[in-house]
Design an enzyme around this catalytic site. Sequence first.
Site, PDB file in Angstrom:
ATOM      1  N   CYS A   2       0.776  -1.239  -0.077  1.00 47.99           N
ATOM      2  CA  CYS A   2      -0.032   0.143  -0.094  1.00 47.99           C
ATOM      3  C   CYS A   2       0.924   1.293   0.123  1.00 47.99           C
ATOM      4  CB  CYS A   2      -0.883   0.125   1.262  1.00 47.99           C
ATOM      5  SG  CYS A   2      -2.171  -1.229   1.423  1.00 47.99           S
ATOM      6  N   ARG A  27       4.109  -0.379  -4.814  1.00 43.13           N
ATOM      7  CA  ARG A  27       3.746  -1.136  -3.454  1.00 43.13           C
ATOM      8  C   ARG A  27       2.425  -1.648  -3.244  1.00 43.13           C
ATOM      9  NH1 ARG A  27       7.170   1.904   0.707  1.00 43.13           N
ATOM     10  NH2 ARG A  27       5.802   1.141   2.148  1.00 43.13           N
ATOM     11  N   TRP A  75      -2.858  -2.678  -1.474  1.00 46.27           N
ATOM     12  CA  TRP A  75      -2.776  -4.069  -1.560  1.00 46.27           C
ATOM     13  C   TRP A  75      -3.465  -4.741  -0.497  1.00 46.27           C
ATOM     14  CZ3 TRP A  75      -0.910  -7.927   1.548  1.00 46.27           C
ATOM     15  CH2 TRP A  75      -0.300  -9.290   0.818  1.00 46.27           C
ATOM     16  N   ASN A  99      -2.004   2.385   5.839  1.00 46.74           N
ATOM     17  CA  ASN A  99      -1.168   1.048   5.777  1.00 46.74           C
ATOM     18  C   ASN A  99      -0.861   0.290   6.744  1.00 46.74           C
ATOM     19  OD1 ASN A  99      -0.521   2.249   3.189  1.00 46.74           O
ATOM     20  ND2 ASN A  99       1.642   2.636   3.206  1.00 46.74           N
ATOM     21  N   GLY A 100      -0.928  -0.921   6.565  1.00 43.96           N
ATOM     22  CA  GLY A 100      -0.541  -1.803   7.800  1.00 43.96           C
ATOM     23  C   GLY A 100      -1.716  -2.726   8.150  1.00 43.96           C
ATOM     24  N   GLU A 480      16.101 -19.356  -6.340  1.00 46.97           N
ATOM     25  CA  GLU A 480      15.730 -17.982  -6.779  1.00 46.97           C
ATOM     26  C   GLU A 480      15.021 -18.151  -8.227  1.00 46.97           C
ATOM     27  OE1 GLU A 480      15.302 -15.312  -5.502  1.00 46.97           O
ATOM     28  OE2 GLU A 480      15.585 -14.145  -7.211  1.00 46.97           O
ATOM     29  N   LYS A 484      11.625 -16.690  -9.163  1.00 43.62           N
ATOM     30  CA  LYS A 484      11.143 -15.802 -10.087  1.00 43.62           C
ATOM     31  C   LYS A 484      10.232 -16.237 -11.161  1.00 43.62           C
ATOM     32  CE  LYS A 484      12.766 -12.900  -9.088  1.00 43.62           C
ATOM     33  NZ  LYS A 484      13.316 -12.329  -7.973  1.00 43.62           N
ATOM     34  N   GLU A 487       6.575 -15.944  -9.671  1.00 48.53           N
ATOM     35  CA  GLU A 487       6.142 -14.850  -9.377  1.00 48.53           C
ATOM     36  C   GLU A 487       5.635 -14.067 -10.562  1.00 48.53           C
ATOM     37  OE1 GLU A 487       9.537 -12.654  -7.897  1.00 48.53           O
ATOM     38  OE2 GLU A 487       8.425 -11.199  -6.978  1.00 48.53           O
ATOM     39  N   HIS A 503      13.395 -38.870  -3.941  1.00 49.78           N
ATOM     40  CA  HIS A 503      13.055 -39.115  -2.425  1.00 49.78           C
ATOM     41  C   HIS A 503      11.810 -38.924  -2.657  1.00 49.78           C
ATOM     42  CE1 HIS A 503      16.933 -40.533  -0.807  1.00 49.78           C
ATOM     43  NE2 HIS A 503      17.557 -39.325  -1.524  1.00 49.78           N
ATOM     44  N   LYS A 602       5.789  -4.572  -4.047  1.00 53.21           N
ATOM     45  CA  LYS A 602       7.047  -4.536  -3.956  1.00 53.21           C
ATOM     46  C   LYS A 602       7.507  -4.736  -2.547  1.00 53.21           C
ATOM     47  CE  LYS A 602      11.130  -3.990  -5.601  1.00 53.21           C
ATOM     48  NZ  LYS A 602      11.795  -5.351  -6.418  1.00 53.21           N
TER      49      LYS A 602
HETATM   50  O1  M6R Z   1      12.584  -5.493   0.233  1.00 56.14           O
HETATM   51  P1  M6R Z   1      13.198  -7.026   0.614  1.00 56.14           P
HETATM   52  O2  M6R Z   1      14.471  -7.411   0.026  1.00 56.14           O
HETATM   53  O3  M6R Z   1      13.151  -7.070   2.137  1.00 56.14           O
HETATM   54  O4  M6R Z   1      12.010  -7.835   0.140  1.00 56.14           O
HETATM   55  C1  M6R Z   1      11.909  -9.293   0.437  1.00 56.14           C
HETATM   56  C2  M6R Z   1      11.111  -9.921  -0.493  1.00 56.14           C
HETATM   57  O5  M6R Z   1       9.721  -9.475  -0.496  1.00 56.14           O
HETATM   58  C3  M6R Z   1      11.286  -9.838  -2.120  1.00 56.14           C
HETATM   59  O6  M6R Z   1      12.628 -10.131  -2.085  1.00 56.14           O
HETATM   60  C4  M6R Z   1      10.387 -10.455  -2.776  1.00 56.14           C
HETATM   61  O7  M6R Z   1      10.606 -11.886  -2.612  1.00 56.14           O
HETATM   62  C5  M6R Z   1      10.500 -10.206  -4.300  1.00 56.14           C
HETATM   63  N1  M6R Z   1       9.340  -9.904  -5.045  1.00 56.14           N
HETATM   64  C6  M6R Z   1      11.048 -11.398  -5.178  1.00 56.14           C
HETATM   65  O8  M6R Z   1      11.277 -11.027  -6.490  1.00 56.14           O
END
Ligand code: M6R
Length: 607
Positions: A2, A27, A75, A99-100, A480, A484, A487, A503, A602
């Site tokens: 947010c 955000r 969000w 926010n929150g 990772e 990616k 996501e 396994h 984000k």
């Molecule tokens: O801002 P941060 O690095 O603390 O964020 C952590 C995760 O939320 C962030 O890396 C998230 O997993 C990404 N969207 C992945 O691409």
Amino acid sequence: MCGIIGYTGNDNAKEILLDGLSALEYRGYDSAGMSLFKNNDIITVKTQGRVSELSKKASAQFSEKTFCGIGHTRWATHGKPSETNAHPHGTENVMIVHNGIIENYKELKNELGNVNFYSDTDTEVVAKIIDKEYRKTRDPIKSIINTHRLLKGSYALGIIFADIPDTVFALKKDSPLLIGTGKNGMFIASDISAFLKYTDRYIRLSDGDTAMITKECVCVFAADGNKKTISEERSVKNADVTGKGNFNHFMLKEIFDEPDAMRNTFGSLTKDFLPDFSATIPDDSFFEDIGTIHIVACGTALHAGLQGKYFIEKLAKIPVTTETAGEFRYSDPILRENDLAIIISQSGETADSLAALRMLNKKHIRTLSVVNTPGSTIAEESGKVVFTLAGQEIAVASTKAYNVQCEVMLFLALKTALVKKTLTSAEVKNILHSFSRVFTDSIPTILSNNTPFRKAAEILSGCKNAFFIGRGYDNYSGQEASLKLKEISYIHSEAYAAGELKHGTISLIEEGTPVISIATDKKFYEKMRSNIEEVKSRGAVVISVCCENAQIIKEISDCVITVPNGTFAENPFTTATAIQLLAYYTALEMNRDIDKPRNLAKSVTVE
Ligand code: M6R
């Protein structure tokens, strides 16, 4: 998670709010709204969807210039994304953006008794409490402070009262909120990027602070109601960094930023090919006598932590634990006096990582944060902080930030190894010489040809599930890579240590299932070849991400993406760029909303 913007001043508030909301949209982007003073009234417009939609609606509502208002991009946490649940929320007397999360909103709702609610949000409950307190006290500050005493959870609030025109109020607890002080007006925002175009001066609110902001002045009150002295800071961030340039997506631009981001970080943290943290950690004793290193982070940053674990254990011979912050903060970790905790965060605002840091600070454990955002809460509250110089990352999928986080982890490992004398200066210089090839040659080479990624993307884009396999640091790269791909393409995938698949999970491999094998560590080529044979004989289509010299992998793979031959100090970095491009081109092939994937934001500032 947010975004909040508020403005009061001489300029056009509607335009400033829309501008700020566009800067904050990364955000949260499932709905947006704003409330502005117009002819002694508050007028609110909201929409489900993007800020561009809100802009159309707002143009119809506010043809004349307006001078004060609050805006929000959401969000969803409580209640689905909809126009009704979009912020601002409130009554005829008061409107708020939030926010929150208000953890006790259900109890508070019940306590309000016979009050009608139109939305499913926790925010509306707060607005109605402020309204009730204001009707009782006729004092805006008292009504906000009284409300704050009732709330449990995390919150940043922007508030306007119908009978106090051109004044914005704010309340902060455990959620970021800044006040911008400009020549032509004042701002509130959850992120400095929302007002940086207008002013680089800001006031940081502490938890429990309430602020009253008019176009000429700012007053801040502590939770006990006493007025506080405030001090202004100046941002080191550049306002003009948010363009996409010639790229269609921020994500692709940010992947192409990687050589520069890594070069800049290298420049700031090394000297003569030796790690140099003297700017923030002048005393080498910080790196001496470390018991265990605990790396705490979330998502992609956690995966950078896994690569860090590999580097530190290999080079400095110190045991490392890695834990997701959301678990670490509630666990009972074994922490000893001489341990070091490293928090990794691009935004520096991730709620779980911040809570873990606070828990570590309380226990007096040495803390060091690796952060990309100067002025962020994690940077401010850490014992020591090392900045990654990736520049602002806008796409939700973290790319360049990951590579520079891994880079800093390599430098930290090398520094500790030097202090502990597990490596000589000559050995460290050698490693950093080979590492520097990553940003001078190897990543630019990978970026110069998208054909292999497009070919692999054609295979992946027709699939519902995929598996990643790898060994050692390639296993961590697989974690990772899987995140990616999920996501931004919405293809379900899982990452496994290559030896682990048999396994249980191998039962899921059937004719046509894509398996992406990551094989850049020479010592595992033969083992990886056997693992590839195992899945191929069960029908898998194998895409291999491997070094050019991995002939035995290439010859049995259905599709190959090569990265230049390299050492352990190069391969995790070149692989990262390759798997990011693979995810990008797959999502592109599937016509996904790459920079703003569904359900995500984000900066994750709620638990
Ligand atoms: O801002 P941060 O690095 O603390 O964020 C952590 C995760 O939320 C962030 O890396 C998230 O997993 C990404 N969207 C992945 O691409």
